[in-house]
Motif scaffolding. Structure first.
Motif, PDB file in Angstrom:
ATOM      1  N   ALA A  73     -16.793   6.763 -29.786  1.00 43.39           N
ATOM      2  CA  ALA A  73     -16.889   7.836 -28.590  1.00 43.39           C
ATOM      3  C   ALA A  73     -15.845   8.338 -28.661  1.00 43.39           C
ATOM      4  N   LEU A  74     -14.485   7.773 -28.728  1.00 45.35           N
ATOM      5  CA  LEU A  74     -13.279   8.437 -28.618  1.00 45.35           C
ATOM      6  C   LEU A  74     -13.081   9.561 -29.753  1.00 45.35           C
ATOM      7  N   ASP A  75     -13.359   9.137 -30.842  1.00 48.84           N
ATOM      8  CA  ASP A  75     -13.418   9.955 -32.366  1.00 48.84           C
ATOM      9  C   ASP A  75     -14.325  10.954 -31.748  1.00 48.84           C
ATOM     10  N   ARG A  76     -15.484  11.048 -31.348  1.00 46.72           N
ATOM     11  CA  ARG A  76     -16.331  12.326 -30.963  1.00 46.72           C
ATOM     12  C   ARG A  76     -15.579  13.086 -29.976  1.00 46.72           C
ATOM     13  N   SER A  81     -12.880  18.173 -28.192  1.00 53.41           N
ATOM     14  CA  SER A  81     -11.679  18.888 -27.742  1.00 53.41           C
ATOM     15  C   SER A  81     -10.923  19.633 -28.875  1.00 53.41           C
ATOM     16  N   LEU A  82     -10.704  19.336 -30.214  1.00 53.53           N
ATOM     17  CA  LEU A  82     -10.484  20.295 -31.183  1.00 53.53           C
ATOM     18  C   LEU A  82     -11.287  21.471 -31.481  1.00 53.53           C
ATOM     19  N   GLN A  83     -12.378  21.493 -31.261  1.00 51.48           N
ATOM     20  CA  GLN A  83     -13.428  22.310 -31.631  1.00 51.48           C
ATOM     21  C   GLN A  83     -13.402  23.282 -30.374  1.00 51.48           C
ATOM     22  N   ALA A 219     -24.915   4.259 -38.963  1.00 49.10           N
ATOM     23  CA  ALA A 219     -24.413   5.446 -38.749  1.00 49.10           C
ATOM     24  C   ALA A 219     -23.587   5.404 -37.562  1.00 49.10           C
ATOM     25  N   ILE A 220     -24.097   4.858 -36.554  1.00 50.85           N
ATOM     26  CA  ILE A 220     -23.232   4.766 -35.254  1.00 50.85           C
ATOM     27  C   ILE A 220     -21.882   4.160 -35.266  1.00 50.85           C
ATOM     28  N   ALA A 221     -22.042   3.168 -36.311  1.00 52.46           N
ATOM     29  CA  ALA A 221     -20.810   2.424 -36.742  1.00 52.46           C
ATOM     30  C   ALA A 221     -19.778   3.053 -37.606  1.00 52.46           C
ATOM     31  N   PRO A 226     -21.531  14.763 -37.493  1.00 56.39           N
ATOM     32  CA  PRO A 226     -21.773  15.273 -36.072  1.00 56.39           C
ATOM     33  C   PRO A 226     -22.857  14.615 -35.095  1.00 56.39           C
ATOM     34  N   LYS A 227     -23.726  13.914 -35.852  1.00 52.24           N
ATOM     35  CA  LYS A 227     -24.896  13.251 -34.945  1.00 52.24           C
ATOM     36  C   LYS A 227     -24.475  11.628 -35.092  1.00 52.24           C
TER      37      LYS A 227
END
Length: 299
Positions: A73-76, A81-83, A219-221, A226-227
């Motif tokens: 979640a933090l990475d997302r 924010s960068l985008q 995938a979540i882990a 992007p998904k």
């Protein structure tokens, strides 16, 4: 009289100090990361984690441990924010008209009216204003991704011919695929060590999938795509709607097939076909036979 006044003043000072001590500052939020001129807050991470958990609960999807989920979640949030900062630097803006058209499209895709969409948002604890802002952010980030792809990709004539052939075949068949995606990101010019580490990780994930591991949970882990927090689920797409790499990967693939690892400028990828629509399977029976002809004669 003076002693009494001093005593009262002293008692008042101690009382004020006691109240100050009782009214100590309470932590309301905290900064988890500083992203250039922006910050990512703990409350944002909590909200995203809760959203993923709610979605997983509704779909019956298992999740990785809480620490892994919070890291993803933090990475997302950092990526977003960068985008968004890049969108601001590029002068990208989404008008209210564009936004309303997008929301109407979302409602139509879900076979809902705007009033029904508002009611659904209320049941999920989100205001319409919050939803509008979320959609605006998503549109901006998609525009940034498209711009970045356009700048980085150099398409050869041979690649154009390959894509044209794919589109011709798919245009005749009108197939759709429900696809999943896991990405292990790489920088533009990865070192040998970075490439080896990414290869090792993708091979480990692929081996786990072949042994029956839950694709969405992995995938979540593990995914940097992007998904990722949606379990790598891209939903139903025709090959024309897919990135070229994914469109080529699903060629001839059947339900349950896992394709990869694949390499692109963004990293290494695994694609899974959850389901297909529009494909027709024709069963043919073939017989391998030998023939001996005995021609009758008078004798």
């Amino acid at each position: 009289m003076k002693k009494t006044l001093i005593a009262l003043l002293t008692a008042g000072m101690f009382g004020a100090m006691s109240q100050a001590a009782l009214a100590a500052p309470k932590l309301m939020d905290k900064v988890l990361a500083v992203v250039n001129k922006d910050v990512v807050l703990s409350s944002q991470q909590d909200a995203l984690v809760n959203k993923v958990k709610l979605s997983a609960q509704e779909s019956g999807q298992s999740l990785p441990d809480d620490a892994t989920l919070r890291k993803q979640a933090l990475d997302r949030l950092i990526q977003e924010s960068l985008q968004l900062q890049l969108a601001e630097r590029q002068g990208l803006k989404i008008s209210d008209t564009q936004l309303e058209q997008a929301i109407q499209g979302i409602a139509a895709d879900n076979k809902m009216t705007l009033d029904q969409l508002r009611a659904q948002l209320a049941r999920e604890g989100m205001t319409y204003a919050q939803y509008r802002e979320e959609v605006r952010r998503e549109i901006l980030m998609n525009e940034v991704r498209r711009n970045q792809v356009r700048r980085r990709i150099n398409i050869s004539e041979q690649e154009v011919k390959q894509v044209v052939e794919i589109l011709k075949k798919q245009g005749q068949q009108q197939n759709e695929y429900h696809v999943g995606h896991i990405q292990i990101a790489l920088p533009d010019n990865p070192t040998a060590a970075q490439l080896d580490a990414a290869k090792s990780k993708i091979e480990r994930i692929l081996a786990a999938l072949k042994e029956g591991a839950d694709f969405r949970k992995l995938a979540i882990a593990e995914s940097n795509g992007p998904k990722a927090l949606e379990g790598g689920d891209w939903g139903w797409m025709s090959p024309q709607e897919m990135p070229t790499l994914m469109a080529e990967a699903v060629q001839g693939a059947k339900k349950g097939d896992i394709v990869g690892p694949l390499r692109s400028g963004a990293g290494l990828h695994i694609v899974k076909v959850f389901d297909t629509k529009g494909q027709q399977q024709v069963m043919q029976t073939e017989v391998k036979a030998r023939h001996i002809l005995i021609k009758p004669s008078i004798i």
